[in-house]
Scaffold this motif. Sequence first.
Motif, short mmCIF file in Angstrom:
data_model
loop_
_atom_site.label_atom_id
_atom_site.label_comp_id
_atom_site.label_asym_id
_atom_site.label_seq_id
_atom_site.Cartn_x
_atom_site.Cartn_y
_atom_site.Cartn_z
N SER A 173 -6.96 -0.17 -6.75
CA SER A 173 -8.29 -0.52 -5.98
C SER A 173 -9.18 -1.52 -6.26
O SER A 173 -9.50 -1.83 -7.27
CB SER A 173 -9.37 0.69 -6.23
N ASP A 208 -4.42 4.17 0.78
CA ASP A 208 -5.27 4.27 1.08
C ASP A 208 -6.27 2.33 1.76
O ASP A 208 -7.27 2.86 1.30
CB ASP A 208 -6.44 4.21 -0.06
N ASP A 247 -1.34 -2.22 -3.47
CA ASP A 247 -0.66 -1.78 -4.77
C ASP A 247 0.20 -2.04 -5.87
O ASP A 247 1.19 -3.06 -4.69
CB ASP A 247 -0.15 0.32 -4.35
N ASP A 291 0.99 -1.40 -0.36
CA ASP A 291 -0.08 0.13 -0.34
C ASP A 291 1.06 0.85 0.04
O ASP A 291 0.96 2.05 1.25
CB ASP A 291 -0.64 -0.01 1.03
N HIS A 325 -5.59 -0.50 0.30
CA HIS A 325 -5.26 -0.89 -1.27
C HIS A 325 -4.05 -1.50 -1.77
O HIS A 325 -3.54 -0.15 -1.54
CB HIS A 325 -6.40 -0.49 -1.72
#
Length: 397
Positions: free
Chosen positions: A326, A305, A309, A301, A307
């Motif tokens: 996302s 956020d 990445d 992340d 989520h």
Amino acid sequence: MKNHETKTKFKSTLGLARHLLNGVMCLGALILTCSSAPAQNLFVSVSGAAWGNSGRGSIYKLAPNGARTTFAVGLNYPWGLAFDRAGNLFVPDGGAIYKFTPDGVRTTFASGLSSPVGLAFDSAGNLFAADEGSGSILKFTPVGVRSTFASGLDVPVGLAFDRAGNLFVTDGGDIVGPGHGHLYKFTPAGVRSTTASGFVTPNSLAFDSAGNLFLVDGGDIDGLGGAIYKFTPDGVRTTFAPGDFFIDEYGLAIDSANNVFVPDFAATSQTAIWYLNNNVLISGVLGPTLPAGWGLRGAADFNSDSHPDYGLFNSATRQTAIWDLSGPMFIGGAFGPSPPSGWALVATADFNGDGKPDYVLYNAATRQTAIWYLNNNIYAGSAWGPTPPAGWSLVMP
């Protein structure tokens, strides 16, 4: 102990074989092999287990006009393919070798093996198998009597016979250390000699009609060092085709016109996400497709956020990038810092406990590791990491 490299790029594993009768050419190699069939049909194996779909591996038959039919189903890792003179197809899968008649009837030819991969037939109809897990070359008579032809290898993969009945074997590579790969020659009596050394991940082999031997070196985890090499009958080595051959791109075939074919399994650059409950696969979904030249090096992340990445690396330019996700959906991206020459991004993780992912770098030449501390995609500091011992390399988690 063999220190295996683990890749985070998901893709199907393919194997190909074409059966050419009347002694035109019979080549055995892992994943891509050129063998024979009267109608010049092409046989393709797809490894379902590469996607966690155990038992969904298949073999397809493609006619000269491209028409596809399903030849066999219910396999896991059907990699190397080889035909005998009667047109029976032999397929290594897991710890077994299966035999398929031209009509598709399947029987177990051999079982209890470690992990057979490359297959090749000699002129007497004996089947030779590179058993990667045990480091051995196994020999099977036409009726299935098994013996050990050679042992004590590291990671044997590709097999090919020359006209004199000598067996050539690729062994080693990144699994035991970059530059440690070998090409060995075994006489019919089993006497071993070294033809060439210093490869990264040597795998597939094939002879052309003039007796030249071609070898695919898959390169390292970043695709560096990959090439196709050509050896004359006298052993003179030249680079036939330099290139960016990813480590998993096993396969080589030569047609009757001496055209050389090599697969490019990394061409799709497709990513996927597996949702797990501990070690149990619950479901999966495709992620975004990476642009050409880029590889996935980690998931974390970066933009806080909640989520995960993608952390990406381009081995040719040494540029890094962060793709904000996302779930499996791409929502934005930014370039990250570029490692200096000789260094590669191999992983991402929070090393300094600030809740922000950092870069793990590795220099294959010196075996030095380093940590780059990041604030999202901005470089914020660095520290040296430990240096792995000789023969070991730092790879992606």
